[in-house]
Write an enzyme that holds these catalytic residues in place. Sequence first.
Site, PDB file in Angstrom:
ATOM      1  N   SER A 133       0.798  -1.228   0.000  1.00  0.00           N
ATOM      2  CA  SER A 133       0.000   0.000   0.000  1.00  0.00           C
ATOM      3  C   SER A 133       0.827   1.271   0.000  1.00  0.00           C
ATOM      4  O   SER A 133       0.368   2.305  -0.484  1.00  0.00           O
ATOM      5  CB  SER A 133      -0.949   0.023   1.203  1.00  0.00           C
ATOM      6  OG  SER A 133      -1.953  -0.931   1.057  1.00  0.00           O
ATOM      7  N   HIS A 185       0.810   4.292   5.036  1.00  0.00           N
ATOM      8  CA  HIS A 185       0.076   4.953   3.959  1.00  0.00           C
ATOM      9  C   HIS A 185       0.492   6.417   3.841  1.00  0.00           C
ATOM     10  O   HIS A 185       0.662   6.935   2.734  1.00  0.00           O
ATOM     11  CB  HIS A 185      -1.431   4.852   4.209  1.00  0.00           C
ATOM     12  CG  HIS A 185      -1.935   3.442   4.185  1.00  0.00           C
ATOM     13  ND1 HIS A 185      -3.199   3.089   4.635  1.00  0.00           N
ATOM     14  CD2 HIS A 185      -1.362   2.282   3.767  1.00  0.00           C
ATOM     15  CE1 HIS A 185      -3.369   1.786   4.487  1.00  0.00           C
ATOM     16  NE2 HIS A 185      -2.265   1.277   3.973  1.00  0.00           N
TER      17      HIS A 185
END
Length: 270
Positions: A133, A185
């Site tokens: 991610s 993230h």
Amino acid sequence: MGKPLLYEIWEKPASSCVIAICSTIWFYIQKKNIGYADVGLSYETAIEGQYWRIITSAFSHISVVHLVFNMSALWSLGVVEQLGHLGLGIEYYLQYTLVLVVLSGVLVLCIYHLLIQKFKLDYFRRVTAVGYSCVVFGWMTILAVKQPSSKLNLFGVLSLPISFAPFESLIFTSIIVPQASFIGHLSGIIVGYSIAWGLIQGMNNYWAISLLGWLILVFTLSLKRSGAFDLSFIEIEPVTDPSLPAFGFPSGNGRTLQINAVPGRGAELV
């Protein structure tokens, strides 16, 4: 009707290869029953010299849902390969994927270090980050800057305006997935903006190949030094000149990957 799958794969060869690699690694991990703590990135393992985890953590996933979600987003972001007229394209995609993998992992460790040393949050010593991610959020951010009119499609049912997608996705995943790595993230977003705004630039095929070579070297030597795998075919010569300081690495047969996750260590999905 949409385009045939083979045609889309032809249009997104780099994205398709990354998806194939991540999927193969996931099947291998499942078959060998390897735990996330054996391949994930954590502060404790990094300070022990296991730098190879920056790479293995990015391409490993905890569950099939984790894998499918990340790969679905990555497939949608593969449009970057088709935007050569905007200065993007396949070469740009491959070059800066290397940058995103390395720098987002390093930034995660830097943030962990700050939280541990400055704010005394020892919890982050044991947190283990796993997943692609960071890179997905990085490309999402780059596309938001370079092509703000685009949309990010997930599973063919969820469509987000790309200009807002990075922070919308950051908040959304943090709410619905308690294990989602906010720091991971966010690191991808920070590196993505640094690339899109030209703070990190100048990558070309020469520098990309050089970076890849250094990554392979550091990856192999850190595997050897940490003893995660018994790389007996690699010999590190000791310094024998008495006028120079001596350096060496622990000897022995090395240790193999543990099958189960280490108790007390948390996992974060990235």
